[in-house]
Design an enzyme around this catalytic site. Structure first.
Site, PDB file in Angstrom:
ATOM      1  N   ASP A  81       0.809  -1.222   0.000  1.00 62.82           N
ATOM      2  CA  ASP A  81       0.000   0.000   0.000  1.00 62.82           C
ATOM      3  C   ASP A  81       0.842   1.273   0.000  1.00 62.82           C
ATOM      4  OD1 ASP A  81      -2.317  -1.520   0.141  1.00 62.82           O
ATOM      5  OD2 ASP A  81      -2.439  -1.413   2.335  1.00 62.82           O
ATOM      6  N   ARG A 126      -4.749  -4.908 -10.953  1.00 62.21           N
ATOM      7  CA  ARG A 126      -3.809  -5.989 -11.237  1.00 62.21           C
ATOM      8  C   ARG A 126      -4.520  -7.337 -11.232  1.00 62.21           C
ATOM      9  NH1 ARG A 126      -1.765  -9.620  -7.987  1.00 62.21           N
ATOM     10  NH2 ARG A 126      -2.601  -8.516  -6.178  1.00 62.21           N
ATOM     11  N   ARG A 127      -5.319  -7.579 -10.195  1.00 59.34           N
ATOM     12  CA  ARG A 127      -6.042  -8.849 -10.115  1.00 59.34           C
ATOM     13  C   ARG A 127      -7.081  -8.947 -11.234  1.00 59.34           C
ATOM     14  NH1 ARG A 127      -6.544  -8.084  -3.633  1.00 59.34           N
ATOM     15  NH2 ARG A 127      -4.597  -9.119  -3.035  1.00 59.34           N
ATOM     16  N   ARG A 150     -15.037  -7.080   2.956  1.00 65.98           N
ATOM     17  CA  ARG A 150     -15.047  -7.727   1.640  1.00 65.98           C
ATOM     18  C   ARG A 150     -15.563  -9.160   1.719  1.00 65.98           C
ATOM     19  NH1 ARG A 150      -9.383  -7.497  -0.328  1.00 65.98           N
ATOM     20  NH2 ARG A 150      -8.774  -6.581   1.660  1.00 65.98           N
ATOM     21  N   CYS A 235       1.371   6.508 -12.541  1.00 65.72           N
ATOM     22  CA  CYS A 235       0.074   6.039 -13.026  1.00 65.72           C
ATOM     23  C   CYS A 235      -0.254   4.692 -12.400  1.00 65.72           C
ATOM     24  CB  CYS A 235       0.119   5.918 -14.549  1.00 65.72           C
ATOM     25  SG  CYS A 235      -1.242   4.993 -15.271  1.00 65.72           S
TER      26      CYS A 235
END
Length: 306
Positions: A81, A126-127, A150, A235
């Site tokens: 993170d 990414r996932r 989650r 980015c």
């Protein structure tokens, strides 16, 4: 002489577990500590994908400010993170030994959807990109919040599964029986590692934290984060990286994908474990950029503006 090291942390269950782990290690070395928990912007805004918020270090900024203002002495983070460029005056003081770096799929007991149409959830570009690259006929839904939130959202929705970092669920004993390791998915740079940061002029804390540093994890995460920094250029992008020590070598795997997963650039490279690793991540990133990565990064930037 300072009496207590104030440990800054987010107030989620996982973040507090991480902070208490550092606290126990420091206490074991004879240091007095105090946990100071704060809420970050990333914890408060749960209905917008992270990449749309456009804030660098959304989970770390609040603690950075608290450190600079002198409200806490050190801060503990999930290293994935943490932005690759730390704020002025703040330095990496210790990287703890890495836990499981894998991504896992938490599912509802039936994996037939993997061979058919299905819906999985993740808040990570990414996932998402790696999943769609492997399962282009699937749908990916956004998923935000701490791990407890989650997991509850997965129960409450008709999704077939959701992708999590194994380390986060293992650390707070929330790993469900219904899960499989995604050994084909390259993790986020520094996934599974914890980092502790301090002020660069705080010799007392720097000396204390140096005793907690795990060398091979520090090396691996340096390479992965350097790869990320070179590719990213500020980015947010679907980038995976993993450096591991195997026998007398450091093995590196890196990947850059388009957001829809249709384009994928992969690199695998090894170097002797005793060699100078300081620029290895850059070298791997430059190879990706030279092999179509520059154009792909430009496409990603344009797609994120839409």
């Amino acid at each position: 002489m300072r009496d207590t090291i104030r440990i800054g942390t987010r107030d989620s269950e996982l973040a507090l577990w991480q902070a208490h782990t550092v606290e126990r290690k420091l206490n074991g070395l004879g240091y007095k500590t105090e946990i100071v928990a704060v809420k970050s912007t990333g914890d408060l805004i749960l209905d917008i994908p992270l990449y749309e918020l456009g804030i660098t270090g959304i989970f770390t900024k609040t603690l950075d400010i608290a450190m600079i203002k002198g409200e806490v002495d050190i801060a503990v983070h999930s290293m994935k993170d943490v932005p690759t460029a730390l704020p002025k005056g703040i330095v990496q003081a210790a990287v703890l030994e890495r836990a499981n770096a894998d991504d896992i799929l938490v599912h509802k007991g039936n994996l037939d959807f993997l061979n058919d149409t299905g819906t999985i959830a993740t808040g990570s570009l990414r996932r998402q990109a790696q999943w769609l690259n492997r399962y282009p006929h699937h749908k990916v839904e956004g998923l935000r919040g701490n791990v407890n939130t989650r997991l509850q959202k997965l129960k409450d929705n008709d999704w077939d599964g959701a992708v999590f970092a194994a380390a986060g669920l293992e650390r707070i004993n929330l790993l469900p029986e219904n899960h499989i390791a995604l050994d084909w998915m390259i993790p986020a740079p520094a996934q599974g590692a914890m980092v502790v940061v301090a002020m660069e002029d705080d010799d007392f804390c720097l000396e204390a934290l140096a005793k907690l540093n795990h060398y091979s994890t520090e090396v691996s995460t340096h390479i992965e984060r350097q790869f990320l920094k070179k590719l990213e250029g500020g980015c947010t992008a679907p980038i995976g990286a993993l450096a591991t020590f195997v026998d007398d070598e450091i093995r590196f795997e890196g990947v850059l994908l388009s957001i829809d997963g249709k384009e994928k650039l992969y690199i695998e490279k090894v170097m002797p474990a005793g060699a100078d690793y300081s620029n290895f991540g850059n070298e791997c990133a430059e190879a990706i950029l030279a092999n179509g990565g520059t154009a792909l990064m430009e496409k990603i930037r344009n797609d994120l503006k839409k």
